[in-house]
Design an enzyme around this catalytic site. Structure first.
Site, PDB file in Angstrom:
ATOM      1  N   GLU A 185      35.423  38.398  49.013  1.00  0.00           N
ATOM      2  CA  GLU A 185      35.468  39.562  48.058  1.00  0.00           C
ATOM      3  C   GLU A 185      34.625  39.699  47.098  1.00  0.00           C
ATOM      4  O   GLU A 185      34.164  40.902  46.858  1.00  0.00           O
ATOM      5  CB  GLU A 185      36.979  39.605  47.584  1.00  0.00           C
ATOM      6  CG  GLU A 185      38.202  39.706  48.665  1.00  0.00           C
ATOM      7  CD  GLU A 185      38.439  40.746  49.424  1.00  0.00           C
ATOM      8  OE1 GLU A 185      37.797  42.014  49.125  1.00  0.00           O
ATOM      9  OE2 GLU A 185      39.530  40.972  49.970  1.00  0.00           O
TER      10      GLU A 185
ATOM     11  N   LYS B  23      46.903  48.387  43.561  1.00  0.00           N
ATOM     12  CA  LYS B  23      47.526  48.297  44.883  1.00  0.00           C
ATOM     13  C   LYS B  23      48.649  47.468  45.052  1.00  0.00           C
ATOM     14  O   LYS B  23      48.213  46.341  44.971  1.00  0.00           O
ATOM     15  CB  LYS B  23      46.567  48.310  45.888  1.00  0.00           C
ATOM     16  CG  LYS B  23      45.801  49.496  46.148  1.00  0.00           C
ATOM     17  CD  LYS B  23      44.739  49.334  47.437  1.00  0.00           C
ATOM     18  CE  LYS B  23      43.947  50.402  47.751  1.00  0.00           C
ATOM     19  NZ  LYS B  23      43.067  50.165  48.929  1.00  0.00           N
TER      20      LYS B  23
ATOM     21  N   HIS C 286      41.856  43.529  58.805  1.00  0.00           N
ATOM     22  CA  HIS C 286      43.452  43.625  58.957  1.00  0.00           C
ATOM     23  C   HIS C 286      43.931  43.442  60.645  1.00  0.00           C
ATOM     24  O   HIS C 286      44.891  42.901  60.743  1.00  0.00           O
ATOM     25  CB  HIS C 286      44.093  45.027  58.472  1.00  0.00           C
ATOM     26  CG  HIS C 286      43.885  45.027  56.885  1.00  0.00           C
ATOM     27  ND1 HIS C 286      43.682  46.200  56.270  1.00  0.00           N
ATOM     28  CD2 HIS C 286      43.892  43.968  55.845  1.00  0.00           C
ATOM     29  CE1 HIS C 286      43.737  46.057  55.023  1.00  0.00           C
ATOM     30  NE2 HIS C 286      43.855  44.721  54.422  1.00  0.00           N
TER      31      HIS C 286
ATOM     32  N   ARG D 262      63.317  52.345  39.133  1.00  0.00           N
ATOM     33  CA  ARG D 262      62.167  53.078  39.084  1.00  0.00           C
ATOM     34  C   ARG D 262      61.081  52.902  38.473  1.00  0.00           C
ATOM     35  O   ARG D 262      60.178  53.961  37.945  1.00  0.00           O
ATOM     36  CB  ARG D 262      62.624  54.718  38.783  1.00  0.00           C
ATOM     37  CG  ARG D 262      63.837  55.163  39.733  1.00  0.00           C
ATOM     38  CD  ARG D 262      64.020  56.766  39.794  1.00  0.00           C
ATOM     39  NE  ARG D 262      65.277  57.069  40.688  1.00  0.00           N
ATOM     40  CZ  ARG D 262      66.560  56.991  40.365  1.00  0.00           C
ATOM     41  NH1 ARG D 262      66.748  56.739  39.134  1.00  0.00           N
ATOM     42  NH2 ARG D 262      67.506  57.534  41.224  1.00  0.00           N
TER      43      ARG D 262
HETATM   44  P1  NAD Z   1      47.958  33.772  48.136  1.00  0.00           P
HETATM   45  O1  NAD Z   1      48.723  34.487  46.997  1.00  0.00           O
HETATM   46  O2  NAD Z   1      48.737  33.393  49.247  1.00  0.00           O
HETATM   47  O3  NAD Z   1      47.407  32.365  47.545  1.00  0.00           O
HETATM   48  C1  NAD Z   1      46.885  31.525  48.237  1.00  0.00           C
HETATM   49  C2  NAD Z   1      47.479  29.998  48.227  1.00  0.00           C
HETATM   50  O4  NAD Z   1      47.009  29.617  47.000  1.00  0.00           O
HETATM   51  C3  NAD Z   1      49.076  29.938  48.139  1.00  0.00           C
HETATM   52  O5  NAD Z   1      49.341  28.883  49.053  1.00  0.00           O
HETATM   53  C4  NAD Z   1      49.326  29.856  46.798  1.00  0.00           C
HETATM   54  O6  NAD Z   1      50.529  29.218  46.363  1.00  0.00           O
HETATM   55  C5  NAD Z   1      48.047  28.917  46.288  1.00  0.00           C
HETATM   56  N1  NAD Z   1      47.695  29.023  44.722  1.00  0.00           N
HETATM   57  C6  NAD Z   1      47.744  30.114  44.064  1.00  0.00           C
HETATM   58  N2  NAD Z   1      46.963  29.755  43.014  1.00  0.00           N
HETATM   59  C7  NAD Z   1      46.786  28.432  42.844  1.00  0.00           C
HETATM   60  C8  NAD Z   1      46.340  27.210  42.061  1.00  0.00           C
HETATM   61  N3  NAD Z   1      45.584  27.951  40.991  1.00  0.00           N
HETATM   62  N4  NAD Z   1      46.137  26.178  42.382  1.00  0.00           N
HETATM   63  C9  NAD Z   1      46.737  25.698  43.639  1.00  0.00           C
HETATM   64  N5  NAD Z   1      46.994  26.673  44.415  1.00  0.00           N
HETATM   65  C10 NAD Z   1      47.361  27.968  44.140  1.00  0.00           C
HETATM   66  O7  NAD Z   1      46.620  34.081  48.747  1.00  0.00           O
HETATM   67  P2  NAD Z   1      45.404  35.309  47.742  1.00  0.00           P
HETATM   68  O8  NAD Z   1      44.278  35.067  48.769  1.00  0.00           O
HETATM   69  O9  NAD Z   1      45.344  35.158  46.481  1.00  0.00           O
HETATM   70  O10 NAD Z   1      45.870  36.914  48.176  1.00  0.00           O
HETATM   71  C11 NAD Z   1      45.759  37.433  49.473  1.00  0.00           C
HETATM   72  C12 NAD Z   1      46.754  38.613  49.407  1.00  0.00           C
HETATM   73  O11 NAD Z   1      46.092  39.458  48.629  1.00  0.00           O
HETATM   74  C13 NAD Z   1      46.879  39.229  50.729  1.00  0.00           C
HETATM   75  O12 NAD Z   1      48.317  39.589  50.931  1.00  0.00           O
HETATM   76  C14 NAD Z   1      46.140  40.411  50.688  1.00  0.00           C
HETATM   77  O13 NAD Z   1      46.643  41.349  51.390  1.00  0.00           O
HETATM   78  C15 NAD Z   1      46.178  40.881  49.381  1.00  0.00           C
HETATM   79  N6  NAD Z   1      45.235  41.669  48.663  1.00  0.00           N
HETATM   80  C16 NAD Z   1      45.611  42.739  47.794  1.00  0.00           C
HETATM   81  C17 NAD Z   1      44.464  43.511  47.422  1.00  0.00           C
HETATM   82  C18 NAD Z   1      44.943  44.515  46.324  1.00  0.00           C
HETATM   83  O14 NAD Z   1      44.234  45.308  45.854  1.00  0.00           O
HETATM   84  N7  NAD Z   1      46.317  44.616  45.775  1.00  0.00           N
HETATM   85  C19 NAD Z   1      43.159  43.182  47.217  1.00  0.00           C
HETATM   86  C20 NAD Z   1      42.702  42.073  48.053  1.00  0.00           C
HETATM   87  C21 NAD Z   1      43.884  41.257  48.656  1.00  0.00           C
HETATM   88  N1  GLY Z   2      41.223  45.986  47.714  1.00  0.00           N
HETATM   89  C1  GLY Z   2      40.914  47.266  47.992  1.00  0.00           C
HETATM   90  C2  GLY Z   2      41.518  48.158  46.865  1.00  0.00           C
HETATM   91  O1  GLY Z   2      41.940  47.570  46.021  1.00  0.00           O
HETATM   92  O2  GLY Z   2      41.228  49.380  46.861  1.00  0.00           O
END
Ligand code: NAD
Ligand code: GLY
Length: 360
Positions: free
Chosen positions: A184, A142, A251, A120
């Site tokens: 972003e 998030k 999305h 939890r």
């Molecule tokens: P990801 O986590 O898939 O990373 C991208 C790739 O880079 C992966 O293959 C990873 O293994 C590799 N990688 C990571 N760091 C590295 C480094 N320093 N050197 C080499 N390779 C590296 O993708 P992302 O773009 O970081 O994140 C996308 C995700 O984030 C999506 O699922 C999206 O929905 C989510 N997201 C969430 C929020 C939120 O507010 N929580 C906001 C925006 C996006």
């Molecule tokens: N990436 C959108 C949010 O965190 O609200």
């Protein structure tokens, strides 16, 4: 080192931004000391950075364990969360343990959700290693996973105790992933800071070359804007929705193309152009602003056109299931003016279709 606070009262936390932070025990809050730490990472990041984080946590007297996920958006589902629970339960980790997210947004979102629900709720920290996760996903709490019927549909708001951003990690990031993060970054300028937007447009070359000073500035300003919005509206009752500028389109694109085929930031780029087209149709921004954005996105290596196989009608159908739909009414984020966003509802399907088709 720079520090940005996320002001959430007793749940407030700091975002530390700098170089060579991962291996220095001083980067980590004293609160991590002597805990059992489960570091969750992926198989690309583990060989690059896991040992640095291990040794820093060991210097704090932590007993360190790992769980290494397969990399990629396709892994962002409930089965991966179940595998994390399995690891934590097998290790008999109790409520005093610490989860550590080491990686991009996929690892961060899933670690946060596992932390929110394991026993939890156990504390977690974010160590984001992609530009996208450093400027966006690691901040604001998030957390969650995808469902076959929609992106990020299962999750929780759950804040980390600290975010540690080491810009050196960007040196190993593939160029395509770096560009995805820039989508972003420019979003913040478009929705909240005209000066920042103009600065980004003028400094394109230094941004592409990953100049250290420029990286520090874009990460700090992005985190400041996000922190301010999250502090004002943690649970997205209002202004936080502005951070989703372009994301309702995005999305739908990600879902139709299959998660992982386009990077999230790539879909954000085209989604923002669609939201800008809408803002032009509504008479809020000039066409020249859309053209300038498209040029910048192309310069930094991001797509500006929708793949042919994505049908407008399929997008509109998926958008109707967006998380921002309220009482059956779709709400979209548009620009009131450059540098200022607003939420609009009751936009006609024709205008939405036109905004999509302008990106063909
Ligand atoms: P990801 O986590 O898939 O990373 C991208 C790739 O880079 C992966 O293959 C990873 O293994 C590799 N990688 C990571 N760091 C590295 C480094 N320093 N050197 C080499 N390779 C590296 O993708 P992302 O773009 O970081 O994140 C996308 C995700 O984030 C999506 O699922 C999206 O929905 C989510 N997201 C969430 C929020 C939120 O507010 N929580 C906001 C925006 C996006
Ligand atoms: N990436 C959108 C949010 O965190 O609200």
């Amino acid at each position: 080192m720079l520090s940005v606070m996320v002001g959430l009262g007793e749940r407030q936390y700091s975002i530390e931004i700098g170089s060579d932070l991962l291996s220095s025990s001083k980067s980590y809050l004293p609160f991590v000391a002597n805990r059992a730490a489960l570091i969750i990472t992926d198989d690309n990041v583990a060989p690059l950075y896991l040992s640095q984080v291990d040794s820093a946590l060991e210097q704090h007297g932590c007993q360190v364990f790992h769980y290494v996920l397969n990399a990629g958006e396709q892994q962002k589902h409930l089965d991966s969360i179940a595998a994390i629970y399995q690891q934590a339960l097998s290790l008999k980790l109790d409520r005093q343990c610490l989860f550590v997210a080491l990686g991009g947004g996929v690892v961060g979102d899933m670690t946060g959700f596992a932390a929110a629900t394991y026993l939890r709720g156990v504390p977690f920290i974010q160590i984001p290693t992609t530009l996208l996760s450093q400027v966006d996903s690691s901040v604001g709490g998030k957390t969650g996973v995808n469902h076959t019927l929609g992106k990020n549909m299962i999750g929780a708001f759950y804040q980390p105790k600290q975010v540690i951003i080491d810009i050196e990690t960007l040196q190993t990031l593939p160029a395509r992933e770096y560009a995805a993060g820039l989508a972003e970054v420019i979003k913040y300028g478009l929705i909240a800071d005209l000066n920042f937007l103009q600065w980004l447009m003028v400094n394109t070359k230094a941004i592409i070359e990953m100049d250290d000073g420029v990286l520090m500035k874009i990460i700090e300003r992005s985190c400041e804007i996000k922190a301010e919005v999250v502090a004002a509206d943690e649970r997205e009752k209002g202004i936080r929705a502005h951070l989703n500028f372009g994301h309702t389109f995005c999305h739908a694109i990600e879902n139709i193309l299959g998660y992982g085929n386009w990077l999230h930031g790539e879909a954000v780029a085209v989604g923002m152009l669609m939201a800008m087209n809408l803002s032009v149709s509504l008479g809020q921004v000039p066409q020249s602003a859309v053209d300038a954005l498209a040029d910048w996105l192309e310069d930094v290596g991001l797509p500006t056109k929708l793949p042919e196989q994505v049908a407008t009608s399929d997008m509109i159908q998926l958008m109707a299931g967006d998380k921002k739909v309220e009482f059956g009414v779709l709400r979209l984020i548009t620009l009131k003016s450059l540098g200022e966003a607003e939420i609009r509802s009751n936009i006609s399907e024709d205008l939405i279709a036109k905004a999509i088709d302008t990106c063909r």
